[in-house]
Structures are given as structure tokens and as C-alpha cells.
Design a protein around this motif. Sequence first.
Motif, mmCIF file in Angstrom:
data_model
loop_
_atom_site.group_PDB
_atom_site.id
_atom_site.type_symbol
_atom_site.label_atom_id
_atom_site.label_comp_id
_atom_site.label_asym_id
_atom_site.label_seq_id
_atom_site.Cartn_x
_atom_site.Cartn_y
_atom_site.Cartn_z
ATOM 1 N N LEU A 57 0.824 -1.210 0.000
ATOM 2 C CA LEU A 57 0.000 0.000 0.000
ATOM 3 C C LEU A 57 0.858 1.259 0.000
ATOM 4 O O LEU A 57 0.479 2.276 -0.601
ATOM 5 C CB LEU A 57 -0.961 -0.032 1.191
ATOM 6 N N ASP A 58 2.021 1.203 0.637
ATOM 7 C CA ASP A 58 2.940 2.342 0.592
ATOM 8 C C ASP A 58 3.456 2.570 -0.828
ATOM 9 O O ASP A 58 3.610 3.716 -1.266
ATOM 10 C CB ASP A 58 4.130 2.112 1.530
ATOM 11 N N ARG A 59 3.710 1.502 -1.546
ATOM 12 C CA ARG A 59 4.190 1.617 -2.931
ATOM 13 C C ARG A 59 3.145 2.318 -3.808
ATOM 14 O O ARG A 59 3.459 3.220 -4.596
ATOM 15 C CB ARG A 59 4.508 0.236 -3.511
ATOM 16 N N VAL A 60 1.885 1.891 -3.677
ATOM 17 C CA VAL A 60 0.804 2.506 -4.467
ATOM 18 C C VAL A 60 0.681 3.994 -4.132
ATOM 19 O O VAL A 60 0.567 4.844 -5.022
ATOM 20 C CB VAL A 60 -0.528 1.783 -4.213
ATOM 21 N N THR A 61 0.718 4.314 -2.839
ATOM 22 C CA THR A 61 0.591 5.713 -2.417
ATOM 23 C C THR A 61 1.737 6.558 -2.959
ATOM 24 O O THR A 61 1.516 7.671 -3.460
ATOM 25 C CB THR A 61 0.558 5.794 -0.882
ATOM 26 N N ARG A 62 2.964 6.053 -2.878
ATOM 27 C CA ARG A 62 4.123 6.810 -3.383
ATOM 28 C C ARG A 62 4.004 7.060 -4.883
ATOM 29 O O ARG A 62 4.298 8.154 -5.360
ATOM 30 C CB ARG A 62 5.417 6.038 -3.100
ATOM 31 N N THR A 63 3.576 6.044 -5.615
ATOM 32 C CA THR A 63 3.489 6.179 -7.062
ATOM 33 C C THR A 63 2.453 7.223 -7.457
ATOM 34 O O THR A 63 2.688 8.054 -8.337
ATOM 35 C CB THR A 63 3.133 4.831 -7.709
ATOM 36 N N PHE A 64 1.288 7.204 -6.798
ATOM 37 C CA PHE A 64 0.217 8.124 -7.162
ATOM 38 C C PHE A 64 0.459 9.543 -6.655
ATOM 39 O O PHE A 64 -0.188 10.481 -7.137
ATOM 40 C CB PHE A 64 -1.111 7.617 -6.623
ATOM 41 N N SER A 65 1.383 9.714 -5.710
ATOM 42 C CA SER A 65 1.617 11.053 -5.169
ATOM 43 C C SER A 65 2.901 11.694 -5.665
ATOM 44 O O SER A 65 3.124 12.881 -5.430
ATOM 45 C CB SER A 65 1.646 11.015 -3.629
ATOM 46 N N ARG A 66 3.721 10.942 -6.370
ATOM 47 C CA ARG A 66 4.991 11.527 -6.834
ATOM 48 C C ARG A 66 4.722 12.454 -8.016
ATOM 49 O O ARG A 66 3.763 12.272 -8.773
ATOM 50 C CB ARG A 66 5.981 10.437 -7.209
ATOM 51 N N GLY A 67 5.577 13.433 -8.173
ATOM 52 C CA GLY A 67 5.374 14.376 -9.268
ATOM 53 C C GLY A 67 6.688 14.756 -9.904
ATOM 54 O O GLY A 67 7.740 14.343 -9.509
#
Length: 232
Positions: free
Chosen positions: A222-232
Amino acid sequence: MKRATAPNELMSTEPRLYRVVSARIEELIREENIQPGERLPAERDLATKLGVSRTSLREALIALELGGVVEVRGGSGVYVSEQATPKGEGAAAGPGPFEVLAARRLIEVEVAGLAAKNATAAHIDAILVAVEQMEQHHEHSSDSESADRNFHLAIARAAGNSALTGVVEYLWNQRGTLWHKLKEHFQTEELRQQTLPDHRDILTAIASHDVAGAKAAMRNHLDRVTRTFSRG
């Protein structure tokens, strides 16, 4: 005597944070006279200007895109829509995608631990079937998402608490228009490939009745998904 306010009434009247931020972005567009076709400040600068987190800002921008106010162009930025009037589609009134991910991290990590403790052979077989379906259909979005949902619900059932199963199902049902638009913009092939071994790791830990390992594997996923969707 004044009647106490029920929890569901509080939930229905409390404004979603992304809607508050959306309104502030629309106000900024008007105040700074940003014209249709013109670019908004970069996400990092806009978040600083509004005093909000990048994730809250991203949810708000996605909501505004669904409403036809802005256009998110991958690799270029966010622009005021060329449309004369909003499309009126809007986002569903549910929680924002990062709210849902945060809740899932809180709940599903513990659920995975319980599943590792309580899972029967039948439960493990059901989780395995879902993993194999994800691996088979990972290039087909709708089939893969259905298998992903089955995977997480199978883990919840393995935990042995029907209330927790209901909570996990509720959280998955919140993956509405905001979530899918966010996924459309920020889902990557790298994430798709990396989540396949993530799910295998969770399955392996549960099948081994490794409580700490199952919790760690779910948290990492779940941390991986969150990082991917929040990175810019």
C-alpha cells in the motif's frame, strides 16, 4: 433537550478536504485572472501557495478536471479548461483516493496479520486463485482490478471477522471516479509489474502463518501505491 448529532449526519455535512481545496483553486483562478488555455502554477508551488499537501492538491485537481474546470496534461502541467462552461460531470461525493489509501493502510495491514493467524487451507486457496488471476490478467485493467478486489476481500475473509470484511469491502467500494482518473494519470507499467510480486509476498506470508511478515508485506504494497500516485 438538544438531540445528539448522529455520526452519519456528521459525515454527510463535513466538507471533503479535496472539495475545500478545489474551491480555493477556483478562487485563485478568478483572482489571478488565469485564462482558458493558460497553465496553473506547478503543483509544488500551488500547494505551497494554498498551504495544503501535494496529495490533497492532487485530489482537488482531479476533481476539478472531472468537473471540466481544468485539464491535467501528463508531463506538461495543469491548464484552465478551454471549455466555455464546466462539463458538469463532477466527482462523486465520497472520500478522496488518498484518504481511502490511508484508511486501507490502517485497516488492511492488521487484517493481513489476522489472516496469517487464522487462515484455513480453503482461505489460502482462495487468495492464491485471486493472485493467479491478477498475474494472468495484469495487462487488462478491468479483469486485473476485479482480481485485485477479490484478493483483498479473500484476505479479509481469512481474518475471521465479518465486520472487518465489511469494512474492507466498503473501502474498496469507495474507488470511484476520482480514484480511476488518478489511476489513469499516474498508474505506470512499473507499478503494475511491481505489485505482482507484492501480492505474492502477502500470500506467502499468510500461507506460512507469518503474522509480522504478512503485515509488513501489506504495508509495503500500500505504501508503494501511495508513493506512485503522489509523486510528481
